[in-house]
Design an enzyme around this catalytic site. Structure first.
Site, PDB file in Angstrom:
ATOM      1  N   GLU A  93       0.882  -1.178   0.000  1.00 42.22           N
ATOM      2  CA  GLU A  93       0.000   0.000   0.000  1.00 42.22           C
ATOM      3  C   GLU A  93       0.910   1.216   0.000  1.00 42.22           C
ATOM      4  O   GLU A  93       1.437   1.604   1.050  1.00 42.22           O
ATOM      5  CB  GLU A  93      -0.899  -0.023   1.249  1.00 42.22           C
ATOM      6  CG  GLU A  93      -1.827  -1.232   1.333  1.00 42.22           C
ATOM      7  CD  GLU A  93      -3.048  -1.123   0.420  1.00 42.22           C
ATOM      8  OE1 GLU A  93      -3.355  -0.011  -0.048  1.00 42.22           O
ATOM      9  OE2 GLU A  93      -3.692  -2.164   0.179  1.00 42.22           O
TER      10      GLU A  93
ATOM     11  N   CYS B 175      -2.115   9.503   2.524  1.00 44.91           N
ATOM     12  CA  CYS B 175      -1.681   8.876   1.264  1.00 44.91           C
ATOM     13  C   CYS B 175      -2.631   9.192   0.126  1.00 44.91           C
ATOM     14  O   CYS B 175      -2.207   9.300  -1.019  1.00 44.91           O
ATOM     15  CB  CYS B 175      -1.573   7.368   1.447  1.00 44.91           C
ATOM     16  SG  CYS B 175      -3.075   6.603   2.048  1.00 44.91           S
TER      17      CYS B 175
HETATM   18  P1  NAD Z   1       8.284   4.711   4.841  1.00 40.10           P
HETATM   19  O1  NAD Z   1       8.275   3.867   3.623  1.00 40.10           O
HETATM   20  O2  NAD Z   1       9.461   5.583   5.079  1.00 40.10           O
HETATM   21  O3  NAD Z   1       8.117   3.821   6.167  1.00 40.10           O
HETATM   22  C1  NAD Z   1       7.163   2.791   6.303  1.00 40.10           C
HETATM   23  C2  NAD Z   1       7.738   1.669   7.140  1.00 40.10           C
HETATM   24  O4  NAD Z   1       8.909   1.173   6.507  1.00 40.10           O
HETATM   25  C3  NAD Z   1       8.154   2.091   8.553  1.00 40.10           C
HETATM   26  O5  NAD Z   1       7.711   1.102   9.453  1.00 40.10           O
HETATM   27  C4  NAD Z   1       9.665   2.164   8.484  1.00 40.10           C
HETATM   28  O6  NAD Z   1      10.277   1.826   9.704  1.00 40.10           O
HETATM   29  C5  NAD Z   1      10.019   1.151   7.432  1.00 40.10           C
HETATM   30  N1  NAD Z   1      11.250   1.487   6.684  1.00 40.10           N
HETATM   31  C6  NAD Z   1      11.745   2.717   6.420  1.00 40.10           C
HETATM   32  N2  NAD Z   1      12.880   2.625   5.697  1.00 40.10           N
HETATM   33  C7  NAD Z   1      13.120   1.305   5.507  1.00 40.10           C
HETATM   34  C8  NAD Z   1      14.135   0.555   4.842  1.00 40.10           C
HETATM   35  N3  NAD Z   1      15.162   1.158   4.232  1.00 40.10           N
HETATM   36  N4  NAD Z   1      14.034  -0.789   4.831  1.00 40.10           N
HETATM   37  C9  NAD Z   1      13.009  -1.417   5.430  1.00 40.10           C
HETATM   38  N5  NAD Z   1      12.026  -0.760   6.087  1.00 40.10           N
HETATM   39  C10 NAD Z   1      12.071   0.572   6.128  1.00 40.10           C
HETATM   40  O7  NAD Z   1       6.929   5.553   4.762  1.00 40.10           O
HETATM   41  P2  NAD Z   1       6.448   6.701   5.746  1.00 40.10           P
HETATM   42  O8  NAD Z   1       7.299   7.908   5.543  1.00 40.10           O
HETATM   43  O9  NAD Z   1       6.281   6.175   7.120  1.00 40.10           O
HETATM   44  O10 NAD Z   1       4.970   6.980   5.173  1.00 40.10           O
HETATM   45  C11 NAD Z   1       4.728   7.852   4.121  1.00 40.10           C
HETATM   46  C12 NAD Z   1       4.499   7.147   2.821  1.00 40.10           C
HETATM   47  O11 NAD Z   1       3.534   6.127   2.978  1.00 40.10           O
HETATM   48  C13 NAD Z   1       3.921   8.059   1.751  1.00 40.10           C
HETATM   49  O12 NAD Z   1       4.520   7.772   0.517  1.00 40.10           O
HETATM   50  C14 NAD Z   1       2.448   7.693   1.719  1.00 40.10           C
HETATM   51  O13 NAD Z   1       1.799   7.981   0.512  1.00 40.10           O
HETATM   52  C15 NAD Z   1       2.511   6.242   2.000  1.00 40.10           C
HETATM   53  N6  NAD Z   1       1.266   5.771   2.552  1.00 40.10           N
HETATM   54  C16 NAD Z   1       0.484   4.919   1.842  1.00 40.10           C
HETATM   55  C17 NAD Z   1      -0.743   4.512   2.349  1.00 40.10           C
HETATM   56  C18 NAD Z   1      -1.664   3.587   1.607  1.00 40.10           C
HETATM   57  O14 NAD Z   1      -2.615   3.127   2.216  1.00 40.10           O
HETATM   58  N7  NAD Z   1      -1.439   3.306   0.336  1.00 40.10           N
HETATM   59  C19 NAD Z   1      -1.137   4.958   3.604  1.00 40.10           C
HETATM   60  C20 NAD Z   1      -0.304   5.819   4.309  1.00 40.10           C
HETATM   61  C21 NAD Z   1       0.889   6.204   3.779  1.00 40.10           C
END
Ligand code: NAD
Length: 458
Positions: free
Chosen positions: A211, A245
């Site tokens: 997602e 998002c």
């Molecule tokens: P992110 O991808 O930075 O983090 C999400 C998760 O991934 C966290 O738990 C984090 O600890 C982990 N993570 C971060 N870097 C990592 C790595 N290098 N390797 C493995 N895991 C890692 O996202 P965010 O900044 O927390 O959220 C924002 C993003 O999420 C935006 O792009 C937004 O559009 C998207 N989002 C999507 C939805 C949806 O339902 N489609 C909902 C909310 C947010």
């Protein structure tokens, strides 16, 4: 850390293999335990959401806590039907027989969630995982640390670690988890990290649901109800200070109505948040200094029509409308994820469609028009996860609809039955009478038999 994670997965796998999570009653008990836990911790969750994101109590309930409770109620109501699977028609080669699907949980699921809706985006996938009969390891975001702490305490109290367990931590923890062989990974977050998750999962052939995000456009056609369009776009953009998002990322508006449309948006920003949104407690803040600075930099050199005021101390940025944006500016290249709304005017709908098609498929698309021709034109030529006609973000709240992205905005879906299906493997079963037999199917075939089969299969 590696050993702890491996031990936990092993314990959860034993639970799963014991069959304890499979019966309908066990799943209902798990959903009820989750509901009681959420209700018991409602105040703590609201306080944490306020600390992490400045979310007001009402917003925390409507967009997070209440949504989880609604998902639980919906799952409880429909679980029995979902678990039954579905009867399917039987093909002639299998007559006499019955055909049906039989859902079965994957096993040990990993749920990784982001910081922007840290309660809903952690617990909604958990509702789906538990409904489907899985065990789950949950890794909430390190950026919404207060909420993650409450979630850990809450789930630890409500569930045995062998059933549901929270592992708090940042990138290192996430990476360590992704090394292990889960049976399903449900990831919500950025497209960048989504790619990493899929790569890691591929080594174990673990199925993934991703997602992700993207730049979700709004199109405002000349025939739209401008006041309603403006109000609903401001609502979708300003909730959680644009850190949603499915928030409208940018607006493509017919040039003939650009001025009155922007005027109506300015009116509704004032109506929602007053003359000074930075002082309004109902208006959220940016999650951290890094994102505050990123958003601030996006505004450099831009034409601000309204907003732009900010407070680096309190990490607040007023709802900001920007016009005359260059298509090559970072503002139009990356997901904004904050309260900045570029408005781009178009002469002809084709231009708006071309702009959308020039970018990766967005998670959502919002179209404001009364014309069926315009709807058919846009829907016929644009790929996107989901969306609304004459509204923003509300499709997410409908549990009867699957929610998910396509292309760079993700793969797979959840909410309601789609969530149950996502966490289940659908087994296809043909049931035959034990004795009755049709000899025609058995090899070797005589020429006459082959001729008969040709007639059946043609
Ligand atoms: P992110 O991808 O930075 O983090 C999400 C998760 O991934 C966290 O738990 C984090 O600890 C982990 N993570 C971060 N870097 C990592 C790595 N290098 N390797 C493995 N895991 C890692 O996202 P965010 O900044 O927390 O959220 C924002 C993003 O999420 C935006 O792009 C937004 O559009 C998207 N989002 C999507 C939805 C949806 O339902 N489609 C909902 C909310 C947010």
């Amino acid at each position: 850390m590696k050993e702890d994670i491996q031990r936990l997965i092993s314990v959860q796998r034993q639970t799963f293999l014991s069959g304890k999570t499979l019966p309908y009653e066990a799943r209902i008990r798990a959903l009820e335990a989750l509901r009681s836990a959420v209700l018991a911790q409602e105040t703590a969750l609201k306080e944490a959401l306020h600390q992490d994101l400045g979310k007001a109590s009402g917003e925390a309930y409507v967009s997070e806590i209440g949504m989880v409770l609604k998902d639980i109620t919906y799952a409880k109501k429909h679980l029995k039907t979902w678990m039954k699977g579905e009867r399917r028609r039987t093909d002639i080669g299998n007559v006499p027989g019955k055909s049906f699907t039989s859902p079965f949980p994957y096993g040990v699921a990993l749920i990784m969630s982001p910081w922007n809706y840290p309660v809903y985006l952690t617990l909604a996938p958990l509702v789906a995982a538990l409904s489907a009969g899985n065990t789950a390891i949950v890794k909430p975001s390190e950026l919404s640390e207060n909420t993650s702490r409450v979630l850990e305490k809450m789930l630890d109290e409500a569930f045995a670690a062998s059933h549901v367990s929270v592992i708090e931590g940042g990138v290192e923890t996430a990476q360590a988890l992704l090394e292990e062989p889960f049976d399903h990974i449900f990831f919500t977050g950025s497209t960048r990290v989504g790619r990493i998750v899929m790569e890691k999962a591929a080594r174990h052939l673990t199925p993934v649901t991703l997602e992700l995000g993207g730049k979700s456009p709004c199109i405002v056609a000349a025939d739209a109800d401008l006041d309603r369009a403006a109000k609903r776009i401001v609502f979708g953009k300003c909730i959680n200070a644009g850190q949603t998002c499915v928030a409208p990322d940018y607006v493509l508006v017919d040039r003939t109505v650009e001025k009155p449309f922007i005027e109506r948006m300015m009116h509704h920003i004032r109506a929602f948040y007053g003359d000074d949104p930075l002082e309004n407690d109902a208006y959220g803040r940016i999650v951290n200094t890094h994102h505050f600075k990123r958003l601030h930099a996006l505004l450099e050199g831009q034409t601000i029509v309204t907003g732009g005021e900010n407070d680096p101390e309190r990490l607040k940025i007023a709802p900001t409308i920007v016009t005359d944006v260059d298509a090559t500016a970072p503002l139009m290249q990356e997901e904004i994820f904050g309260p900045i709304l570029p408005v781009l005017a178009f002469e002809h709908l084709d231009e708006a469609i071309a702009t959308i098609r020039s970018k990766p498929h967005p998670l959502a698309l919002y179209l404001f028009t009364r014309s069926k021709t315009v709807i058919d034109d846009v829907f016929g030529r644009c790929q996107f996860g989901g969306g609304c006609i004459n509204d923003t973000i509300m499709h997410v709240a409908n549990p009867h609809l699957p929610f998910g992205g396509v292309g760079e905005s993700g793969m797979g879906a959840y909410h309601g039955k789609a969530g149950f299906d996502t966490f289940s493997h659908l087994r296809s079963i043909v049931k035959k009478p034990a004795r009755f037999d049709i000899p025609l199917r058995y090899l070797p075939l005589s020429e006459k038999q082959e001729r008969r089969i040709r007639k059946i299969l043609k």
